[in-house]
Design an enzyme around this catalytic site. Structure first.
Site, PDB file in Angstrom:
ATOM      1  N   HIS A 162       4.137  -1.867  -3.258  1.00  0.00           N
ATOM      2  CA  HIS A 162       3.260  -0.682  -3.308  1.00  0.00           C
ATOM      3  C   HIS A 162       4.086   0.587  -3.562  1.00  0.00           C
ATOM      4  O   HIS A 162       3.712   1.668  -3.116  1.00  0.00           O
ATOM      5  CB  HIS A 162       2.494  -0.574  -1.993  1.00  0.00           C
ATOM      6  N   ASP A 171      -2.817  -1.945   2.550  1.00  0.00           N
ATOM      7  CA  ASP A 171      -1.882  -1.066   1.836  1.00  0.00           C
ATOM      8  C   ASP A 171      -1.160  -0.125   2.802  1.00  0.00           C
ATOM      9  O   ASP A 171      -1.649   0.178   3.890  1.00  0.00           O
ATOM     10  CB  ASP A 171      -2.633  -0.209   0.808  1.00  0.00           C
ATOM     11  N   ASP A 172      -0.003   0.352   2.337  1.00  0.00           N
ATOM     12  CA  ASP A 172       0.729   1.503   2.904  1.00  0.00           C
ATOM     13  C   ASP A 172       1.641   1.173   4.074  1.00  0.00           C
ATOM     14  O   ASP A 172       2.349   2.056   4.552  1.00  0.00           O
ATOM     15  CB  ASP A 172      -0.222   2.623   3.341  1.00  0.00           C
ATOM     16  N   HIS A 186      -6.280  -0.669   4.928  1.00  0.00           N
ATOM     17  CA  HIS A 186      -4.989   0.012   5.106  1.00  0.00           C
ATOM     18  C   HIS A 186      -4.464  -0.236   6.516  1.00  0.00           C
ATOM     19  O   HIS A 186      -5.237  -0.217   7.479  1.00  0.00           O
ATOM     20  CB  HIS A 186      -5.120   1.515   4.859  1.00  0.00           C
ATOM     21  N   HIS A 196       5.198   5.587  -2.178  1.00  0.00           N
ATOM     22  CA  HIS A 196       3.764   5.771  -2.385  1.00  0.00           C
ATOM     23  C   HIS A 196       3.473   6.844  -3.441  1.00  0.00           C
ATOM     24  O   HIS A 196       2.635   7.721  -3.268  1.00  0.00           O
ATOM     25  CB  HIS A 196       3.065   6.136  -1.069  1.00  0.00           C
TER      26      HIS A 196
END
Length: 709
Positions: free
Chosen positions: A133, A82-83, A236, A137
């Protein structure tokens, strides 16, 4: 002089300001802190996720028909990140995956994709799956439906513009396992499902966002309640130091591969078709524009940060120079205090006047009421006034007063006409809206006893300083103009003797051919010419002249616009002095360099400093930027207190300084920008005069008391 003042560029300036504002907001919104700490807690929605979700698989289909969930196949691991993409950590993770011939799924943040399009393309090129995503965020559980849709759509545009695809797969920020879903998160998941997305959760949350050790990340990723079961593992690739994650992924791949596990994408692990589809041409075009706008806003912020540093450095440099050289000037003045006064010279005072009926009588009476021990003659040159200026002067019938009438030809021609009729070798030039103290003439001409001094600048004071605008101009005159003149005196490079008060040796005026009308700042042009002719030009702080400053923003703009444009003209006219030798060369290299850096470049950079400060307050560390601004204003205030003390003025007006930094300073920046645009476009300006409001009574008694030494 024909008036060709450009107007259309103001529309361009406004449009540029609008584009700049949008770019700053776009970049600021995209710079939110990434990680696993939501900004605020969602209110209880009263809706709880059903047991079929909390006890189901990590992939939930809410898009069509009844809710369905899916789990990975046995001995199948879907590593998800993620991210990202992150320019430091994502490439390292991709290298690790490539060494193990493994594929993974990356839930990307749209703003990161737009900022690092090459990484997004590498993800697709190496066969990894891409999921949505959101763009910045956001915590979808606390966001309205329109914001959720906007965030997801913007990320789709970014993917279309960089990779050329769209994705049906998404993961909500700040979510983990199905059993950890809250009511608000379930509501947000349903909203995403209505927009056609598959909602991805996880089986094993490594919580690597909290930066545990690599050993702990590996333990959380490989621990299983049932041997051989498949799993979705959450990791991540952005949002902080991911060195432990990179090391852990290598060990996870090594450990589980040896146990017969295979690593693939999330969709393949649960038996679903590939989640990405090709974007249309129109979608790719819109996405390309979004990516360019995002990257351009990043470049803009980087540029503003650079200019912020340059402007801050220039401001501190200028402040240091002014204060240190002002101290040198003070010591020089004190060293001359006990020198006996020589025999006073005869003085001719030339007053050019055009429609000065409100103030001309006060000006004339204050000059003739001098304690100068030698004869003074006052020559008022009426330059074709259309009001009662000439009648008022003629009716005074004062000894030593002469009236010269001429057709309107502009201030330089009026000054030259008065100089030609003057009988003394020491000539004082005074504006028609200026009032002298009784000792002004005596103190002003005293430095001319030195044969190397060709001209003397007096100390101009704002008389109508009662309102906020008057206080701002009073502060500017004392802190800006007079501190500058002390420095220029020490460095022997005085650029301007103000039209309100200046004394000249006739010989110095003759050496430059009198007052030129080549520029709108005839006082600056004349002073520079005298300096280039080899004469010293000094500042006499005790020679006070009280002048009426503009009383409205419109009048102030007109005055400063003319001053700034005229100064640019004079700088260009005398640019050759930089290459010359002797006093002329020293003047050019010192004065023109200073003016270029601190009166042209700094006003151009300083708005960037203010914009970046505002940006920092909104999107970066507000305490740091607020503290920096407070420190800057504090330094300005200390410098202002010192300047006021040198001028014998009270420090009470300094309460208006912080407000001045927010409003008045911006106006002065716009004046410089407007003047530069006018100069670049080659436009010419007509002579501007300010409307007098009658600050001075006919006998000049409205002048404030002389400041204490």
């Amino acid at each position: 002089m024909k008036h060709r003042d450009p107007r259309g560029h103001w529309i361009l300036l406004l449009l540029g300001g609008l584009v700049l504002g949008v770019a700053l907001l776009l970049n600021g919104a995209a710079r939110g802190e990434l990680g696993e700490s939501p900004g605020r807690v969602a209110a209880d929605s009263g809706v709880e996720p059903p047991a079929s979700v909390t006890g189901g698989g990590p992939v939930v289909n809410l898009a069509d028909g009844p809710m369905r969930s899916a789990r990975p196949k046995p001995r199948t691991i879907a590593l998800t990140f993620d991210d990202g993409p992150d320019p430091r950590w994502t490439p390292q993770l991709l290298d690790v995956l490539a060494r193990h011939h493994a594929r993974a799924t990356f839930f990307v943040v749209g703003a990161q994709v737009a900022q690092h399009p090459g990484l997004a393309r590498r993800l697709a090129r190496e066969g990894h799956e891409i999921g949505n995503h959101t763009y910045t965020h956001i915590d979808m559980s606390t966001s309205p439906d329109w914001r959720i849709r906007l965030e997801l759509d913007l990320t789709q545009r970014a993917l279309a513009g960089t990779v050329g695809v769209k994705t049906r797969l998404m993961r909500m920020p700040y979510t983990s396992t199905p059993g950890g879903l809250t009511g608000p998160q379930w509501t947000a998941a349903q909203r995403a499902g209505r927009h056609g997305y598959l909602v991805a959760l996880t089986d094993r949350d490594t919580e690597d966002w909290a930066r545990p050790s690599a050993d702990e990340i590996v333990r959380r990723a490989v621990t299983s309640a049932r041997p051989g079961e498949g799993a979705v593992v959450m990791l991540h690739d952005s949002g902080g130091d991911r060195a432990a994650t990179v090391a852990a992924v290598d060990r996870i791949l090594t450990t589980l591969s040896a146990e017969g596990y295979r690593f693939t994408t999330l969709s393949e692990s649960v038996g679903l078709p590939y989640s990405s589809v090709r974007a249309s041409t129109a979608e790719r075009m819109v996405g390309t524009a979004l990516v360019f706008a995002q990257r351009a806003s990043g470049w803009l912020i980087a540029g503003l940060a650079t200019l912020f540093g340059l402007a801050g450095l220039l401001t501190l440099t200028r402040l240091g120079m002014l204060l240190s050289l002002a101290r040198v000037h003070v010591r020089r003045v004190r060293a001359k205090e006990n020198v006996p006064d020589p025999d006073p010279p005869r003085v001719s005072v030339v007053v050019p006047a055009y429609n000065e009926e409100m103030s001309i009588e006060a000006t004339v009476r204050s000059i003739l009421d001098s304690d100068h021990r030698a004869p003074i003659e006052v020559i008022v040159v009426d330059d074709g006034s259309t009001d009662d200026t000439a009648r008022i002067v003629a009716g005074l019938d004062l000894p030593g007063l002469r009236l010269l009438r001429k057709t309107n030809g502009g201030k330089p021609s009026a000054l030259n006409a008065g100089i030609a009729r003057a009988r003394a070798d020491i000539i004082v030039l005074v504006d028609g809206d200026t009032v002298f103290q009784r000792d002004t003439v005596r103190t002003l001409v005293a430095p001319l006893t030195d044969p190397t001094v060709g001209a003397v600048s007096g100390n101009t004071k704002v008389a109508n300083r009662g309102g906020l605008l008057g206080r701002w101009q009073h502060i500017e005159y004392v802190i800006g103009f007079n501190l500058d003149r002390r420095m220029f005196d020490v460095l022997e490079c005085m650029p301007t003797i103000p039209g309100a008060i200046g004394a000249f040796r006739r010989e110095s005026l003759a050496s430059v051919g009198g007052v030129s009308d080549d520029t709108l700042a005839e006082d600056t042009d004349l002073t520079m010419a005298i300096c280039r002719a080899g004469w010293r030009v000094v500042y006499e702080e005790n020679a006070l002249a009280w002048t009426e400053a503009p009383s409205s923003l419109r009048q102030l703009w007109r005055q400063r616009y003319r001053w700034c444009y005229g100064t640019l003209q004079a700088m260009w006219k005398h640019r050759g002095s930089i290459r010359e030798g002797g006093r002329s060369g020293r003047f050019g290299r010192r004065c023109l360099t200073y003016l270029t850096l601190f009166q042209v470049a700094l006003p151009l950079f300083a708005p960037a400093m203010d914009l970046f400060t505002l940006y920092g307050l909104l999107f970066l560390d507000p305490w740091w930027f607020a503290g920096s601004w407070a420190a800057f204003v504090g330094l300005q205030t200390l410098a202002g207190a010192y300047a006021l003390r040198l001028d014998g003025e009270p420090v009470r007006p300094l309460w208006a300084l912080p407000i001045q930094q927010v409003i008045y300073r911006q106006l002065m920046y716009l004046v410089v920008i407007q003047s530069l645009v006018t100069a670049v476009l080659g436009a010419r300006l007509r002579w501007h005069t300010i409307r007098r409001t009658g600050t001075f009574t006919p006998d000049g008694r409205s002048v404030p008391a002389r400041p204490s030494a």
